[in-house]
Design an enzyme around this catalytic site. Structure first.
Site, PDB file in Angstrom:
ATOM      1  N   LYS A   1      -7.284 -22.216  30.648  1.00  0.00           N
ATOM      2  CA  LYS A   1      -8.696 -22.386  30.029  1.00  0.00           C
ATOM      3  C   LYS A   1      -9.609 -22.738  31.184  1.00  0.00           C
ATOM      4  O   LYS A   1      -9.703 -21.883  31.938  1.00  0.00           O
ATOM      5  CB  LYS A   1      -8.568 -23.715  28.875  1.00  0.00           C
TER       6      LYS A   1
ATOM      7  N   ASP B   1      -3.279 -34.378  26.602  1.00  0.00           N
ATOM      8  CA  ASP B   1      -3.691 -33.041  26.864  1.00  0.00           C
ATOM      9  C   ASP B   1      -5.149 -32.982  27.221  1.00  0.00           C
ATOM     10  O   ASP B   1      -5.862 -33.160  26.444  1.00  0.00           O
ATOM     11  CB  ASP B   1      -3.408 -32.164  25.573  1.00  0.00           C
TER      12      ASP B   1
ATOM     13  N   ARG C   1      11.845 -20.973  43.049  1.00  0.00           N
ATOM     14  CA  ARG C   1      11.853 -22.077  41.443  1.00  0.00           C
ATOM     15  C   ARG C   1      11.519 -23.444  42.197  1.00  0.00           C
ATOM     16  O   ARG C   1      10.969 -24.199  41.386  1.00  0.00           O
ATOM     17  CB  ARG C   1      13.015 -21.570  41.012  1.00  0.00           C
TER      18      ARG C   1
ATOM     19  N   TYR D   1      -3.682 -29.196  18.848  1.00  0.00           N
ATOM     20  CA  TYR D   1      -3.580 -27.725  19.203  1.00  0.00           C
ATOM     21  C   TYR D   1      -2.329 -27.159  18.530  1.00  0.00           C
ATOM     22  O   TYR D   1      -1.226 -27.872  18.413  1.00  0.00           O
ATOM     23  CB  TYR D   1      -3.518 -27.708  20.720  1.00  0.00           C
TER      24      TYR D   1
END
Ligand SMILES: *Cc1c(COP(=O)(O)O)cnc(C)c1O
Length: 381
Positions: free
Chosen positions: A195, A170, A46, A98
């Protein structure tokens, strides 16, 4: 070194112990310590994992930053940034944003006491006016979704800097190949690696890249403390996707320009939203801040109705009707009934997303097949 070279090599020299050319996928959750706290750089996956570290270095390099952080999804990366805020803090965000980001800001962080004001970020004075004493973040997305609105990043980030607030961009629609917000003055870049970076519709992932070490340690505290990290297999897939990012983007953008010009001249199409067309209001800014114009576009039909748009997205054969974007295959979608179905119709219309808008993610197939497909589908509407 230049971008296409760094995409393939940054963060991934041959593996020292084996000479493997590709970074091994390290599934180990924990790492041997010679004495408590004494180890070879990793202790628990982690906190840090060698495969994830390779991706994080690669992303930092491509965005022109110093520190990368990989997450389980784009929204997890965005949420990690928002953890910098406290109740009472305020965000100024671009209006055309978005849908998932809109939900995260309004429905998840809103009730926690973080208020967001949405503005037309193409107008610097609108950004300036919305900033208050409580504002901590300017949140930008360009080109935006689904209307491909282009924000002048240098101008917007200059305002944020002057008012001493963090600017977040973004960069999902452009990818670092087309646009590098940190070099235009942004403090934080976020990505949905789902993406273009992944590029093959086979993973969900997200990322943050920053330059500033203090900002990195604050964000890393939340990455480790909350734990929405990307797993090693997904990191491998993103690294594999990035190796071909430059060639894919060149083809994506060339195909998109051809498709946009075809659609702009088609008698059944009223409007094509694509920054590569000279008629697009953001064309000049896009030309200045992007390498090419991207491969996303939205169209509106002449005398368009919801039913005709639905008929169009169902009539295609090479394009696939599906959510998401940015992968090798061409996708088509209908915002009013898919990505923006949860937005009340009057608000959606006010956002500039009419019933007949169709969104296209142009892939890297032979462009003639894409055009023939759109031609036959348009005959049916
Ligand atoms: C997809 C997307 C996101 C969210 O990313 P996930 O990986 O789906 O969580 C955020 N911003 C933009 C612009 C996107 O296209």
């Amino acid at each position: 070194m230049r971008f296409a070279t760094r995409a393939i090599h940054a963060g991934q020299p041959p593996d020292p112990p084996t000479g493997a050319v590709i970074p091994p996928v390290h599934f180990s959750s924990t790492f041997h310590q010679i004495a408590p706290g004494k180890h070879k750089g990793f202790e628990y996956s982690r906190s840090g994992n060698p495969t994830r570290a390779a991706l994080e270095k690669n992303l930092a390099d491509l965005e022109g930053g110093k520190f990368g952080m990989a997450f389980a999804s784009g929204l997890a990366a965005e949420d990690n940034v928002l953890r910098l805020l406290r109740p009472g803090d305020h965000i100024v965000a671009c209006r055309d944003i978005y849908g998932g980001t809109f939900r995260l800001l309004t429905k998840i962080w809103g009730p926690l006491g973080v208020r967001t004001t949405f503005v037309d970020a193409t107008r610097p004075e609108a950004i300036e006016r919305a900033i208050t004493k409580k504002t901590r973040i300017l949140w930008l997305e360009t080109p935006s979704n689904p209307r491909l609105v282009v924000t002048d990043l240098a101008a917007a980030c200059r305002i944020a800097r002057r008012r001493k607030i963090l600017s977040v961009v973004d960069n999902t629609f452009a990818s670092p190949y087309l646009q590098r917000p940190l070099s235009l003055g942004a403090d934080i870049v976020v990505h949905s690696t789902t993406k273009y970076l992944g590029g093959h519709s086979d993973l969900i992932g997200g990322a943050i890249v920053v330059k500033d070490p203090d900002l990195y340690s604050r964000l890393y505290f939340y990455q480790n403390g909350v734990g929405a990290i990307a797993g090693p297999m997904d990191c491998y897939f993103v690294l594999r996707g990035i190796k071909s990012l430059a060639v894919r983007m060149d083809r994506h953008c060339a195909n998109a320009l051809t498709v946009a010009r075809f659609l702009a001249n088609h008698p059944k199409i009223a409007r094509v939203h694509y920054p590569g067309l000279e008629s697009h209001p953001g064309h000049d800014v896009a030309r200045r801040q992007m390498r090419h114009f991207g491969a996303m576009m939205a169209i509106e039909l002449k005398n368009g109705t919801l039913a005709r748009a639905v008929r169009l997205v169902c009539a295609v054969r090479v394009f696939t009707l599906a959510e998401s974007l940015g992968a090798v295959e061409s996708l088509i979608g209908h915002p009013a009934t898919q990505s923006h179905a949860s937005v009340p119709r009057p608000l959606r219309l006010k956002m500039g997303i009419p019933d007949d808008m169709v969104r296209i993610s142009v892939g890297i197939e032979d462009v003639n097949d894409l055009i023939e497909d759109l031609e036959q589908a348009l005959k049916k509407v």
